[in-house]
Write a protein that holds these residues in place. Structure first.
Motif, PDB file in Angstrom:
ATOM      1  N   MET A 240       0.843  -1.197   0.000  1.00  0.00           N
ATOM      2  CA  MET A 240       0.000   0.000   0.000  1.00  0.00           C
ATOM      3  C   MET A 240       0.875   1.242   0.000  1.00  0.00           C
ATOM      4  N   ASN A 241       0.369   2.315  -0.609  1.00  0.00           N
ATOM      5  CA  ASN A 241       1.145   3.552  -0.708  1.00  0.00           C
ATOM      6  C   ASN A 241       1.089   4.385   0.559  1.00  0.00           C
ATOM      7  N   ASP A 242      -0.047   4.348   1.235  1.00  0.00           N
ATOM      8  CA  ASP A 242      -0.241   5.219   2.394  1.00  0.00           C
ATOM      9  C   ASP A 242      -1.402   4.672   3.214  1.00  0.00           C
ATOM     10  N   TYR A 243      -1.751   5.361   4.291  1.00  0.00           N
ATOM     11  CA  TYR A 243      -2.850   4.916   5.146  1.00  0.00           C
ATOM     12  C   TYR A 243      -3.641   6.124   5.627  1.00  0.00           C
ATOM     13  N   LEU A 244      -4.899   5.873   5.992  1.00  0.00           N
ATOM     14  CA  LEU A 244      -5.770   6.918   6.528  1.00  0.00           C
ATOM     15  C   LEU A 244      -6.490   6.339   7.735  1.00  0.00           C
ATOM     16  N   PRO A 245      -6.211   6.869   8.941  1.00  0.00           N
ATOM     17  CA  PRO A 245      -6.847   6.311  10.148  1.00  0.00           C
ATOM     18  C   PRO A 245      -8.347   6.598  10.169  1.00  0.00           C
ATOM     19  N   LYS A 246      -9.110   5.628  10.666  1.00  0.00           N
ATOM     20  CA  LYS A 246     -10.542   5.823  10.903  1.00  0.00           C
ATOM     21  C   LYS A 246     -10.747   6.224  12.367  1.00  0.00           C
ATOM     22  N   PRO A 247     -11.705   7.102  12.657  1.00  0.00           N
ATOM     23  CA  PRO A 247     -12.550   7.813  11.700  1.00  0.00           C
ATOM     24  C   PRO A 247     -11.804   8.994  11.098  1.00  0.00           C
ATOM     25  N   PHE A 248     -12.060   9.284   9.841  1.00  0.00           N
ATOM     26  CA  PHE A 248     -11.400  10.412   9.185  1.00  0.00           C
ATOM     27  C   PHE A 248     -12.425  11.487   8.829  1.00  0.00           C
ATOM     28  N   THR A 249     -11.948  12.706   8.735  1.00  0.00           N
ATOM     29  CA  THR A 249     -12.803  13.828   8.356  1.00  0.00           C
ATOM     30  C   THR A 249     -12.680  14.059   6.853  1.00  0.00           C
ATOM     31  N   PRO A 250     -13.603  14.832   6.249  1.00  0.00           N
ATOM     32  CA  PRO A 250     -13.441  15.188   4.836  1.00  0.00           C
ATOM     33  C   PRO A 250     -12.103  15.862   4.559  1.00  0.00           C
ATOM     34  N   ASP A 251     -11.628  16.696   5.501  1.00  0.00           N
ATOM     35  CA  ASP A 251     -10.318  17.340   5.341  1.00  0.00           C
ATOM     36  C   ASP A 251      -9.203  16.301   5.246  1.00  0.00           C
ATOM     37  N   ASP A 252      -9.271  15.280   6.114  1.00  0.00           N
ATOM     38  CA  ASP A 252      -8.257  14.221   6.096  1.00  0.00           C
ATOM     39  C   ASP A 252      -8.230  13.525   4.747  1.00  0.00           C
ATOM     40  N   LEU A 253      -9.406  13.174   4.243  1.00  0.00           N
ATOM     41  CA  LEU A 253      -9.503  12.442   2.978  1.00  0.00           C
ATOM     42  C   LEU A 253      -9.033  13.306   1.812  1.00  0.00           C
ATOM     43  N   TYR A 254      -9.455  14.560   1.806  1.00  0.00           N
ATOM     44  CA  TYR A 254      -9.045  15.486   0.741  1.00  0.00           C
ATOM     45  C   TYR A 254      -7.527  15.656   0.733  1.00  0.00           C
ATOM     46  N   GLY A 255      -6.953  15.850   1.927  1.00  0.00           N
ATOM     47  CA  GLY A 255      -5.511  16.037   2.024  1.00  0.00           C
ATOM     48  C   GLY A 255      -4.747  14.822   1.553  1.00  0.00           C
ATOM     49  N   LYS A 256      -5.282  13.628   1.851  1.00  0.00           N
ATOM     50  CA  LYS A 256      -4.601  12.397   1.440  1.00  0.00           C
ATOM     51  C   LYS A 256      -4.575  12.270  -0.079  1.00  0.00           C
ATOM     52  N   ILE A 257      -5.700  12.590  -0.730  1.00  0.00           N
ATOM     53  CA  ILE A 257      -5.794  12.424  -2.182  1.00  0.00           C
ATOM     54  C   ILE A 257      -5.021  13.512  -2.920  1.00  0.00           C
ATOM     55  N   ILE A 258      -5.185  14.764  -2.504  1.00  0.00           N
ATOM     56  CA  ILE A 258      -4.584  15.885  -3.234  1.00  0.00           C
ATOM     57  C   ILE A 258      -3.158  16.159  -2.796  1.00  0.00           C
ATOM     58  N   ARG A 259      -2.926  16.265  -1.468  1.00  0.00           N
ATOM     59  CA  ARG A 259      -1.601  16.667  -0.996  1.00  0.00           C
ATOM     60  C   ARG A 259      -0.619  15.498  -0.980  1.00  0.00           C
ATOM     61  N   ASP A 260      -1.033  14.375  -0.419  1.00  0.00           N
ATOM     62  CA  ASP A 260      -0.102  13.268  -0.247  1.00  0.00           C
ATOM     63  C   ASP A 260       0.070  12.437  -1.515  1.00  0.00           C
ATOM     64  N   LEU A 261      -1.041  12.107  -2.180  1.00  0.00           N
ATOM     65  CA  LEU A 261      -0.933  11.308  -3.401  1.00  0.00           C
ATOM     66  C   LEU A 261      -0.692  12.159  -4.637  1.00  0.00           C
ATOM     67  N   LYS A 262      -0.940  13.476  -4.499  1.00  0.00           N
ATOM     68  CA  LYS A 262      -0.657  14.428  -5.584  1.00  0.00           C
ATOM     69  C   LYS A 262      -1.357  14.037  -6.889  1.00  0.00           C
ATOM     70  N   ILE A 263      -2.672  13.784  -6.786  1.00  0.00           N
ATOM     71  CA  ILE A 263      -3.447  13.528  -7.990  1.00  0.00           C
ATOM     72  C   ILE A 263      -3.438  14.790  -8.836  1.00  0.00           C
ATOM     73  N   LYS A 264      -2.972  14.683 -10.059  1.00  0.00           N
ATOM     74  CA  LYS A 264      -2.836  15.860 -10.923  1.00  0.00           C
ATOM     75  C   LYS A 264      -4.187  16.237 -11.517  1.00  0.00           C
ATOM     76  N   THR A 265      -4.463  17.551 -11.520  1.00  0.00           N
ATOM     77  CA  THR A 265      -5.727  18.038 -12.044  1.00  0.00           C
ATOM     78  C   THR A 265      -5.510  19.133 -13.063  1.00  0.00           C
ATOM     79  N   ARG A 266      -6.511  19.306 -13.905  1.00  0.00           N
ATOM     80  CA  ARG A 266      -6.459  20.407 -14.854  1.00  0.00           C
ATOM     81  C   ARG A 266      -6.892  21.687 -14.177  1.00  0.00           C
ATOM     82  N   LYS A 267      -6.657  22.831 -14.827  1.00  0.00           N
ATOM     83  CA  LYS A 267      -7.058  24.106 -14.247  1.00  0.00           C
ATOM     84  C   LYS A 267      -8.571  24.201 -14.131  1.00  0.00           C
TER      85      LYS A 267
END
Length: 392
Positions: A240-267
């Motif tokens: 696995m690449n990373d982990y997210l402890p339960k219970p998580f908040t929307p902020d936690d989930l958003y940060g994991k996807i965007i900041r930590d995994l760095k999913i690239k997005t268009r403008k």
């Protein structure tokens, strides 16, 4: 009181009731007892008409890995830690928990926790805003996510958040279903529960890492209520690449996807459609920080890395050919700290996977493929680092 602890207590108790109740009803009853000047004891009772607990098992129901029958784990899944966690969370708040149950008739779990009365000005300070400014939902529009979760409540919670962000969400109830979905679909992220029936998250992840590219390179985030160091290491060792402890908040989930995994997005907010794996990169930020951006120090560190790592990679390749797993594990352990210093997080996680599995002689088929790819990726990064030297 502590809303996070109370939330987890309720999730675990209600999920337990849902899991074992096939007919009848589930009730959650809350009342106040022992009212005092500055507070009261809150009583929460979760009642169900489920399968119940045999009388000889009631004394051990809150112990780690204790379930009423070994067949229960096979049929219903879970780690046997849900009620143990509840008991720990209740006692951390100076509360108590008790169970009354009759086999084939149902169960009643009663939690009592002392709380102080709140005041209105405290509510204003701690109220959760209707929308979280730090989350820009446009950045996740059209991100395709596979949510692998057997718990109905946890699944609904995570899915609701992701749909609100306009993600495309597929659902799998266990690891076996997840594997089939990944074979037929391309995902940007897999959110993987760890404990599930049929096939757990560890086994599913190991199977995914054996697939052909690009499927085997999909980022996988472990969703786990047990975020201790050994649990995290076990997740990384499984691939696995990373982990997210339960219970998580929307902020936690958003940060994991965007900041930590760095999913690239268009403008415009949509994700790039290229789902091919990104080659490992390096980040010299840490070295620049500890050296006060000392150019000579940076050149020396990079020079040492590009000079010392290639011979070790050659030895590792030899170990793969000779099936010398002990030596491979020692070599991985030897170079592991270097990847952290050079800001190569993906490679650091991979070398941890190689070390653990080579040492234990586990998942050898997957580990050999991962190690071969790791050696190739390291050599690519070394070439990039050599090109970095004149610019440092």
């Amino acid at each position: 009181g502590d809303p996070v602890r109370l939330n987890q207590i309720l999730i675990n108790l209600i999920s337990n009731a849902v899991k074992f109740t096939h007919a009848g009803r589930i009730q959650v009853v809350c009342s106040a007892e022992k009212r005092r000047k500055n507070g009261c004891t809150v009583k929460i009772e979760v009642l169900d008409t489920g399968v119940g607990v045999p009388s000889d098992k009631l004394g051990t129901i809150f112990e780690s890995f204790s379930q009423a029958d070994a067949s229960v784990t096979r049929k219903y899944g879970g780690s046997g830690l849900g009620l143990t966690i509840v008991k720990q969370l209740v006692e951390l708040q100076d509360g108590t928990i008790e169970v009354r149950s009759e086999e084939h008739k149902g169960s009643s779990f009663v939690v009592r926790v002392p709380y102080h009365y709140g005041e209105s000005h405290h509510l204003k300070k701690t109220a959760v805003p209707k929308s979280t400014p730090s989350i820009d939902a446009r950045t996740l529009r059209d991100v395709k996510i596979l949510l692998v979760e057997d718990n109905d409540i946890n699944r609904l919670y995570a899915k609701s958040i992701l749909i609100k962000w306009q993600c495309t969400v597929d659902i799998a109830e266990n690891g076996l279903v997840a594997i089939e979905k990944i074979k037929n679909n391309a995902y940007h992220v897999v959110l993987m529960d760890v404990q599930m029936p049929v096939m757990d998250g560890y086994e599913a992840t190991r199977a995914i890492r054996l697939m052909d590219a690009p499927m085997r390179s999909v980022p996988i985030v472990a969703l786990t209520a047990n975020a201790t160091k050994p649990d995290i290491e076990k997740c990384l060792a499984a691939g696995m690449n990373d982990y997210l402890p339960k219970p998580f908040t929307p902020d936690d989930l958003y940060g994991k996807i965007i900041r930590d995994l760095k999913i690239k997005t268009r403008k415009n907010g949509g994700v790039k459609k290229d789902l091919s794996p990104v080659k490992p990169a390096f980040d010299l930020g840490y070295l620049r920080s500890v050296s006060d951006n000392n150019e000579e120090f940076l050149r020396e560190m990079i020079g040492t890395f590009v000079e010392t790592i290639p011979p070790v990679l050659d030895e590792m390749a030899g170990c793969l050919s000779e099936h010398n797993w002990y030596k491979l594990s020692r070599l991985a352990h030897q170079i592991k700290p270097s990847f952290g210093l050079m800001g190569m997080d993906d490679l650091r996680k991979t070398v941890f996977f190689i070390e653990e599995n080579a040492d234990q002689k586990t998942n050898l088929t997957a580990m050999k493929k991962v190690a071969s790819t790791f050696i190739e990726d390291c050599r690519s990064v070394i070439v990039a680092l050599k090109n970095e030297l004149p610019a440092v």
